[in-house]
Design a protein around this motif. Structure first.
Motif, PDB file in Angstrom:
ATOM      1  N   GLU A  58      50.781 -62.505  62.515  1.00 31.65           N
ATOM      2  CA  GLU A  58      50.655 -62.609  64.138  1.00 31.65           C
ATOM      3  C   GLU A  58      51.158 -64.172  64.524  1.00 31.65           C
ATOM      4  OE1 GLU A  58      46.909 -61.744  65.850  1.00 31.65           O
ATOM      5  OE2 GLU A  58      46.766 -59.989  64.560  1.00 31.65           O
ATOM      6  N   PHE A  59      50.832 -65.149  63.715  1.00 29.89           N
ATOM      7  CA  PHE A  59      51.075 -66.655  64.258  1.00 29.89           C
ATOM      8  C   PHE A  59      52.404 -67.128  63.462  1.00 29.89           C
ATOM      9  CE2 PHE A  59      46.563 -65.370  64.062  1.00 29.89           C
ATOM     10  CZ  PHE A  59      46.217 -66.022  65.346  1.00 29.89           C
ATOM     11  N   PRO A  60      52.963 -67.948  64.230  1.00 27.80           N
ATOM     12  CA  PRO A  60      54.221 -68.222  63.907  1.00 27.80           C
ATOM     13  C   PRO A  60      54.175 -69.144  62.468  1.00 27.80           C
ATOM     14  CG  PRO A  60      53.306 -69.790  65.417  1.00 27.80           C
ATOM     15  CD  PRO A  60      52.569 -68.529  65.565  1.00 27.80           C
ATOM     16  N   ARG A  61      55.432 -68.979  61.671  1.00 27.50           N
ATOM     17  CA  ARG A  61      55.150 -69.629  60.284  1.00 27.50           C
ATOM     18  C   ARG A  61      55.883 -70.850  60.311  1.00 27.50           C
ATOM     19  NH1 ARG A  61      58.840 -66.762  56.974  1.00 27.50           N
ATOM     20  NH2 ARG A  61      57.859 -67.939  54.957  1.00 27.50           N
ATOM     21  N   VAL A  78      58.305 -78.304  67.164  1.00 23.52           N
ATOM     22  CA  VAL A  78      59.206 -77.188  67.210  1.00 23.52           C
ATOM     23  C   VAL A  78      58.523 -76.038  66.426  1.00 23.52           C
ATOM     24  CG1 VAL A  78      61.546 -76.850  66.191  1.00 23.52           C
ATOM     25  CG2 VAL A  78      60.949 -79.117  66.561  1.00 23.52           C
ATOM     26  N   LEU A  79      58.886 -74.951  67.035  1.00 26.83           N
ATOM     27  CA  LEU A  79      58.633 -73.629  66.416  1.00 26.83           C
ATOM     28  C   LEU A  79      60.050 -72.934  66.368  1.00 26.83           C
ATOM     29  CD1 LEU A  79      55.744 -72.141  68.894  1.00 26.83           C
ATOM     30  CD2 LEU A  79      55.611 -72.597  66.641  1.00 26.83           C
ATOM     31  N   ARG A  80      60.374 -73.053  65.171  1.00 22.27           N
ATOM     32  CA  ARG A  80      61.856 -72.681  64.824  1.00 22.27           C
ATOM     33  C   ARG A  80      62.236 -71.252  64.973  1.00 22.27           C
ATOM     34  NH1 ARG A  80      62.885 -74.981  59.245  1.00 22.27           N
ATOM     35  NH2 ARG A  80      61.730 -73.126  58.725  1.00 22.27           N
ATOM     36  N   GLY A  81      61.242 -70.326  64.583  1.00 21.85           N
ATOM     37  CA  GLY A  81      61.537 -69.098  64.573  1.00 21.85           C
ATOM     38  C   GLY A  81      61.589 -68.466  66.015  1.00 21.85           C
ATOM     39  N   GLN A  82      60.698 -69.248  67.020  1.00 21.17           N
ATOM     40  CA  GLN A  82      60.626 -69.095  68.411  1.00 21.17           C
ATOM     41  C   GLN A  82      61.819 -69.808  69.442  1.00 21.17           C
ATOM     42  OE1 GLN A  82      58.308 -69.427  66.320  1.00 21.17           O
ATOM     43  NE2 GLN A  82      57.508 -67.150  66.409  1.00 21.17           N
TER      44      GLN A  82
ATOM     45  N   LEU B 144      52.639 -68.760  72.167  1.00 24.71           N
ATOM     46  CA  LEU B 144      53.062 -68.598  70.863  1.00 24.71           C
ATOM     47  C   LEU B 144      52.156 -68.948  69.668  1.00 24.71           C
ATOM     48  CD1 LEU B 144      56.637 -69.607  71.323  1.00 24.71           C
ATOM     49  CD2 LEU B 144      55.908 -67.118  71.055  1.00 24.71           C
ATOM     50  N   LEU B 145      51.190 -70.040  69.906  1.00 23.14           N
ATOM     51  CA  LEU B 145      50.223 -70.487  68.786  1.00 23.14           C
ATOM     52  C   LEU B 145      49.196 -69.583  68.959  1.00 23.14           C
ATOM     53  CD1 LEU B 145      50.461 -74.451  69.275  1.00 23.14           C
ATOM     54  CD2 LEU B 145      51.557 -72.684  67.631  1.00 23.14           C
TER      55      LEU B 145
END
Lengths: 218, 257
Positions: A58-61, A78-82, B144-145
């Motif tokens: 469920e959480f950003p990798r 940076v959330l690269r995937g998003q 998102l987190l």
């Protein structure tokens, strides 16, 4: 200001070494680069602190935090995937620690020297893990200072990059510098260059460096 | 760190309080309009909960801004102004009242208050506080987190910022709730006829005693109109408020003889 971030891609069967870094630095000086001083950036991979590991998906990798020497009072997430980049005061790191929802998984230093070549600045450094000091890669920042328009600087930077590649090719090193231009528009960034663009580039090269390291290991 | 005290005043006496503050502070007031979005960590995400009090809008250059915060549900059922606070607040700042174009936002972490015998002896609450200015997509990042929207509030009022042995901020605001998500135009008061007054000052581990003394000393000047105490220790309205307000309004030149 327009910065292009490059990383060293070793040829098949080769790995990065301190010798290559020394050769690259010598090459910068051979094209009349004037050493200006030390340079250091840091990058952290964060992982969520979960109550149940089963729900990790469920959480950003790819959640990264980056500090850049050009703006030490700032920190970049940076959330690269998003496709999200955020600029914050560096105190955000204290807040993240206090939140206790995310922890640093891996922390890397990018450290080396900065050189001046006319309107350009070059920063060459090694990528090392804070924990082990082992060499993970070589990174290079090329900065063109007079213009911040990404489109206008692009051609000039391309020409400079060609000159640089030609100079480096004479040394017959087992690899070459690679530049992967991210789609800045996807991150909501405009054509006016900012350090958020640099942060996105670092996130992109990390993807490549991890892929390279994994392919060597396999 | 910061030192903080809170109190309440009836809306009918706010004008008198403003006159008093104007005289005491010697500076003009800053208009305040604060949209507070309160987040909490999602069910599967760890995060330490820190007991604290209501957030205080701090002085800002612009006169319209938004707070996005992560407060847990209301802590003290008797007073809507006091919260059990989980650890984080996000702020946003706008150019002006009308065009609502964000300049930047700020994340604020309000930590637990100082405890122990030393804390009991001083009349203000001392708590940790960390702020960070951030770009406008901060809310999307926290979603998102794994953070969720808990509730939102709109605070409308004014603030005074001045130096008096410490950098003191006094805010006077009505607290409103939104009937629909983000519908700040349709906000209604949580406690009609009552406004929240907060006095805060930044402090450090070295000087919090001096700052606390400066805040306490200042609060004594406001005593005829309202009583200020540590957040969570509600003391209600002051019986002398009406007489004090009438006197102030008279001095303020608003009474026609």
């Amino acid at each position: 200001m327009y910065i292009r971030v490059l990383h060293w891609q070793p040829n098949a069967g080769h790995t990065v070494s301190s010798q290559i870094l020394a050769e690259v630095s010598q090459c910068v000086e051979s094209i009349n680069g004037v050493k200006e001083g030390k340079w250091k950036a840091t990058l952290s991979f964060y992982r969520p602190v979960l109550k149940e590991q089963a729900n990790a998906a469920e959480f950003p990798r790819d959640f990264l935090g980056i500090s850049l020497p050009e703006q030490p009072s700032k920190y970049y997430f940076v959330l690269r995937g998003q496709r999200l980049v955020l600029e914050a005061d560096s105190t955000i790191q204290t807040i993240m620690e206090k939140l206790q929802s995310y922890k640093t998984r891996v922390a890397l230093n990018f450290e080396g020297f900065q050189y001046q070549l006319g309107d350009f600045q070059l920063r060459v450094g090694k990528v090392v893990s804070i924990q082990s000091e082992s060499l993970r890669g070589i990174v290079m920042e090329m900065e063109y200072r007079p213009i911040s328009s990404w489109e206008k600087s692009h051609k000039i930077m391309g020409e400079f990059f060609d000159i640089w590649q030609e100079a480096l090719s004479k040394r017959s090193l087992p690899g070459h510098f690679v530049h992967m231009e991210p789609n800045f528009g996807e991150f909501g960034l405009s054509g006016q260059y900012t350090l958020q663009h640099t942060a996105v580039q670092y996130a992109t090269i990390m993807l490549q460096m991890i892929a390279t390291a994994q392919s060597v290991r396999n | 760190m910061e030192c903080v005290v809170q109190g309440i005043i009836e809306t009918q006496h706010v004008e008198a309080l403003e006159i008093l503050l104007l005289g005491l502070c010697g500076v003009h007031r800053v208009r305040l309009r604060v949209h507070e979005l309160c987040l909490k960590s999602g069910p599967n995400l760890a995060g330490k909960t820190v007991i604290s009090a209501a957030l205080v809008p701090k002085h800002q250059r612009s006169d319209f801004y938004v707070i996005l915060s992560s407060l847990s549900p209301l802590g003290n059922k008797n007073s809507p102004f006091f919260f059990l606070c989980t650890h984080i607040a996000l702020f946003a700042f706008y150019h002006s009242y009308r065009n609502c174009i964000p300049l930047y936002r700020t994340v604020r972490h309000v930590g637990g208050s100082m405890r122990g015998a030393g804390a009991d002896q001083i009349s203000v609450l001392v708590r940790t506080m960390v702020e960070s200015k951030v770009s406008k997509n901060v809310l999307r990042l926290f979603y998102l987190l794994g953070y969720k929207l808990d509730h939102e509030l709109l605070r409308v009022g004014f603030a005074f910022h001045f130096q008096r042995s410490a950098q003191i901020t006094v805010t006077v605001s009505s607290v409103n709730k939104m009937l629909k998500l983000h519908a700040t135009d349709e906000a209604v008061p949580v406690t009609p006829g009552i406004q929240l007054v907060e006095v805060t000052a930044p402090a450090s581990a070295e000087n919090y005693n001096e700052v606390a003394a400066a805040v306490s000393s200042f609060c004594e000047y406001l005593a005829p109109l309202l009583h200020l105490s540590k957040p969570g220790v509600s003391t209600g309205v002051v019986p002398t408020a009406a007489a004090a307000a009438a006197s102030l309004m008279s001095y303020g030149g608003t009474t026609i003889m």
